[in-house]
Design an enzyme around this catalytic site. Structure first.
Site, PDB file in Angstrom:
ATOM      1  N   TRP A   1       0.570  -0.661   0.282  1.00 41.02           N
ATOM      2  CA  TRP A   1      -0.035   0.243  -0.110  1.00 41.02           C
ATOM      3  C   TRP A   1       1.061   0.648  -0.166  1.00 41.02           C
ATOM      4  O   TRP A   1      -0.207   1.992  -0.495  1.00 41.02           O
ATOM      5  CB  TRP A   1      -0.681   0.007   1.068  1.00 41.02           C
ATOM      6  N   ASP A   2       2.276   1.017   0.306  1.00 42.61           N
ATOM      7  CA  ASP A   2       2.922   1.936   0.450  1.00 42.61           C
ATOM      8  C   ASP A   2       3.135   3.383  -0.689  1.00 42.61           C
ATOM      9  O   ASP A   2       3.063   4.295  -0.730  1.00 42.61           O
ATOM     10  CB  ASP A   2       4.629   1.608   0.763  1.00 42.61           C
TER      11      ASP A   2
ATOM     12  N   GLU B   1       1.077  -2.293  12.938  1.00 44.30           N
ATOM     13  CA  GLU B   1       0.929  -4.405  13.005  1.00 44.30           C
ATOM     14  C   GLU B   1       0.951  -4.617  14.569  1.00 44.30           C
ATOM     15  O   GLU B   1       0.989  -6.297  14.239  1.00 44.30           O
ATOM     16  CB  GLU B   1       1.915  -4.403  11.930  1.00 44.30           C
TER      17      GLU B   1
ATOM     18  N   LYS C   1       3.388   0.617  16.384  1.00 42.31           N
ATOM     19  CA  LYS C   1       4.425   0.849  15.064  1.00 42.31           C
ATOM     20  C   LYS C   1       4.370   1.804  14.738  1.00 42.31           C
ATOM     21  O   LYS C   1       5.427   2.249  14.524  1.00 42.31           O
ATOM     22  CB  LYS C   1       4.198  -0.493  14.784  1.00 42.31           C
ATOM     23  N   GLN C   2       3.612   2.422  14.280  1.00 37.87           N
ATOM     24  CA  GLN C   2       3.536   3.927  13.101  1.00 37.87           C
ATOM     25  C   GLN C   2       2.368   4.565  13.335  1.00 37.87           C
ATOM     26  O   GLN C   2       1.295   3.743  14.167  1.00 37.87           O
ATOM     27  CB  GLN C   2       3.616   3.201  11.721  1.00 37.87           C
TER      28      GLN C   2
END
Length: 728
Positions: A326-327, A468, A581-582
């Site tokens: 998806w980046d 994630e 995580k992000q």
């Protein structure tokens, strides 16, 4: 501005990092910034785009071609390789204005000093070729053997991928590798032009999967000997007879000559920079790292085809299986749309053309519609395995759910198509399969919806959001919001059916009950559950998030028993805490800023940022973008610099458990561009016009760049937080 990177001295521990940092590429292939004498042990890679192979049960990954830039020196019988024979002086350079890699190495021998210089590039003018120039100079009468050739002993993470290596010698030397799975032929041919008059002897030998020419001569004192080598690469995906094409091309470009080829290559790069260069007065560091990020994005952009995307690690190697994530749609696409809309179209056409693979994946899970691959390879095949992380303690693979539960990828495809249409005005992509793609993605989410007996909402359960570390959660806010967007876009497509190509519109009407689908999607869009801010203004990332242990990132890090331990999964140190995580909720609010007030955006930024490990290179840019929207440019700036410097600085995360995940970071680089243009420059699009609300960092006096928008090009200059936008 300084368009050159330099690394002085040789340190074997830096080989992997410098291979990424000094990468050259042209969208068809990427060559790691390794030295001529390096081999597979030194992570040499000529990584090819869009061609994959699998060996046994190992992960399927892209093919690395045999290395046509292999060479080393023997002087007076002594082998001169930097890893075995310490040089007196050594440095490498990358001219990232023009994608040219250079090296300078000097050795001291018993009889004097000898210098080897080289420069090489993979052509932007013809993506199948690479060219290298060598210079050899000694301050004594040296007995020189210069060995050059093709190294077929290819570095593979999950190989070996070539069942057979065929060597060929004619007017040039060649190696053809035949892949294991689909018997692809990868042909590399090299011709040479020595360009110096002296007595010489040429010996050809074949050994250890290498075909090597030894050019033997005695040098004059302080005379420079120049050698040019011309490499051509073709695969059986390119043409019927890749070896014949490679040989013919290698000979033809030799006749053209090194300097003419370099001039053509540099002209192509100058044309590319005319759209993508960003000038910043007052902050050279920021300008250099931003343009270095743009260099990498330009180096991996697929200009040579009309349907190919960009892998998560670009063309730096086989990490992440060379797959498309998806980046591309969420972090890289804006750069492409604003600098090269044709490549943006190629990228989105790849997704449209792999719709069948997404439908097949959905069907395999028992769902209708299109469930796009988490790690997409040829045909939309999902390369993601069930076991992506190795437990550092048991050494056993750990079951992960990236492939099964990260359903937000389908919405990213829809978002990308919508973004493409918004910025280009090109509706034809809908009639080339885009409309069907959007409808099938909406059908997938509709089939995934759940409704509790006592509830009034549709919900999405058992998913993984961008964070994630927390698997199999219910009602991840980002995922639900993206599904809502997908329903909205599907309704818009159905409403605009009359604007599509007539034959394609008839096809859709035959395949779908559009009236019924529209009713379903409208109902789903109205009733899907979207998490709301609590009494403190904070949006829960997913159901039950606030019930998790609230500790700092450093506290969680202190619980690690091994530095390579995976933080997520069922028993990861972060899994039962609020440490993420992000960017997750923050990504949602960045993509859809009108969903909440500025006050709510700020509160969520302040809550989630201290709880974010930034364990992904995708994270910093999203926090920087939202910081800009909250008027916090001083908070955004270091996050912007972190994102833009992802491939310049050492120390990035290179391991997930025992799995190596190193390589370049195109998403971070695309994110840095978004922060600069959409964040600091404040560029947005409304009513068919480019508008701006700039808020430049304190040191930035001026900012200049170009943007492509709806088939026109604009020059934008920002000074004193005022924008001057001129069509050119």
């Amino acid at each position: 501005m300084n368009w050159e990177l330099t690394e002085n001295g040789f340190n074997s521990e830096k080989i992997a990092h410098l291979g990424n940092k000094f990468l050259t590429g042209n969208g068809y292939m990427g060559i790691r910034g390794t030295l001529d004498e390096f081999d597979s042990r030194d992570l040499v890679a000529v990584n090819l785009a869009g061609i994959y192979d699998q060996v046994g049960n190992s992960w399927r990954e892209p093919l690395n071609a045999p290395n046509g830039f292999y060479s080393y020196l023997i002087v007076d019988g002594n082998v001169l390789k930097v890893q075995d024979n310490a040089p007196k002086e050594h440095f490498i350079k990358l001219d990232y204005r023009h994608g040219i890699f250079k090296r300078h190495t000097e050795w001291t021998t018993k009889r004097g000093n000898i210098v080897l210089e080289s420069e090489r590039f993979v052509s932007m003018d013809d993506v199948h070729i690479g060219v290298e120039k060598y210079k050899i100079t000694a301050d004594f009468h040296a007995d020189i053997n210069f060995l050059t050739g093709i190294d077929g002993d290819v570095w593979d993470i999950n190989g070996p991928h070539y069942d057979e290596i065929i060597m060929d010698e004619d007017d040039c030397i060649s190696i053809v590798g035949i892949s294991h799975e689909k018997k692809y032929h990868v042909a590399v041919s090299v011709s040479e032009d020595e360009n110096f008059p002296c007595e010489k002897k040429i010996i050809l030998k074949k050994e250890d999967k290498k075909i090597i020419k030894s050019l033997n001569f005695v040098s004059d004192i302080n005379k420079c000997y120049e050698i040019h080598r011309f490499m051509a690469i073709y695969t059986s995906k390119d043409c019927e007879n890749p070896l014949d094409n490679a040989k013919e091309t290698a000979i033809n470009i030799r006749n053209k000559g090194y300097y003419e080829l370099r001039d053509e290559h540099c002209k192509c790069w100058e044309s590319i920079w005319s759209n993508s260069e960003v000038e910043i007065e007052g902050d050279d560091d920021a300008m250099e790292v931003l343009n270095y990020s743009c260099y990498h994005l330009n180096s991996i952009s697929p200009r040579h085809t009309d349907s190919l995307s960009i892998a998560a690690r670009g063309l730096s190697g086989q990490t992440y299986k060379g797959a498309v994530f998806w980046d591309t749609e969420m972090f890289i696409l804006d750069f492409l749309l604003m600098t090269n809309p044709k490549v943006a179209r190629n990228v989105m056409k790849y997704r449209i053309d792999t719709l069948d693979g997404a439908k097949e994946k959905a069907k395999s899970y028992g769902y209708d519609g299109a469930f796009y691959a988490w790690e997409s390879q040829e045909g939309g095949f999902d390369a993601c395995s069930d076991y992506n992380v190795t437990d550092v303690f048991t050494k056993r693979p750990m079951r992960t759910y990236f492939k099964d539960k990260q359903i937000h990828i389908s919405a990213a495809i829809v978002y990308g198509i919508g973004r493409y249409i918004d910025l280009t005005g090109d509706m034809t992509i809908l009639s080339e399969g885009g409309a069907e793609t959007i409808i099938e993605c909406a059908k997938f989410y509709y089939d995934f919806l759940l409704k509790k007996v006592s509830g009034g909402y549709y919900e999405l359960h058992d998913v993984i959001g961008p964070d994630e570390y927390h698997e199999r959660v219910n009602n991840n806010g980002y995922t639900n919001r993206m599904a809502k967007y997908t329903f909205e876009q599907a309704v818009k497509v159905i409403d605009s059916i009359d604007e599509l190509n007539e034959q394609y519109a008839i096809k859709l009407c035959k395949e779908y009950n559009l009236k019924q689908l529209k009713e379903k999607f409208e109902m789903a869009e109205r009733n899907i559950y979207i998490p709301q801010p609590n009494e403190n203004g904070i949006i829960p990332q997913f159901d039950g998030y606030f019930d998790l242990e609230d500790v700092s990132v450093n506290t969680v890090r202190s619980r690690l028993l091994d530095p390579k331990e995976y933080w997520g999964g069922a028993n990861g140190v972060a899994a039962h805490t609020q440490v993420i995580k992000q960017a997750d909720v923050v990504t949602w609010l960045t993509m859809f800023p009108d969903d909440v007030s500025d006050e709510i955006k700020l509160k969520n930024w302040q809550y989630y940022e201290p709880r974010t490990e930034h364990g992904s290179s995708l994270s910093a840019c999203m926090y920087a973008l939202l910081a800009c929207k909250c008027g916090m440019k001083e908070k955004a700036y270091p996050l912007f610099m972190k994102s833009a410097s992802a491939d310049l600085n050492e120390g990035g995360k290179e391991w997930a458990g025992l799995v190596y995940i190193g390589g370049t970071h195109p998403a971070a680089e695309g994110g840095a561009y978004m922060v600069a243009i959409k964040g600091f420059a404040g560029i947005y699009f409304e009513d068919g016009k480019i508008k701006a609300k700039p808020d430049l960092p304190k040191a930035w006096k001026k900012m200049r760049f170009h943007i492509c928008y709806r088939n026109k090009k604009y020059k934008i200059e920002i000074e004193d937080n005022n924008a001057n936008i001129v069509e050119i």
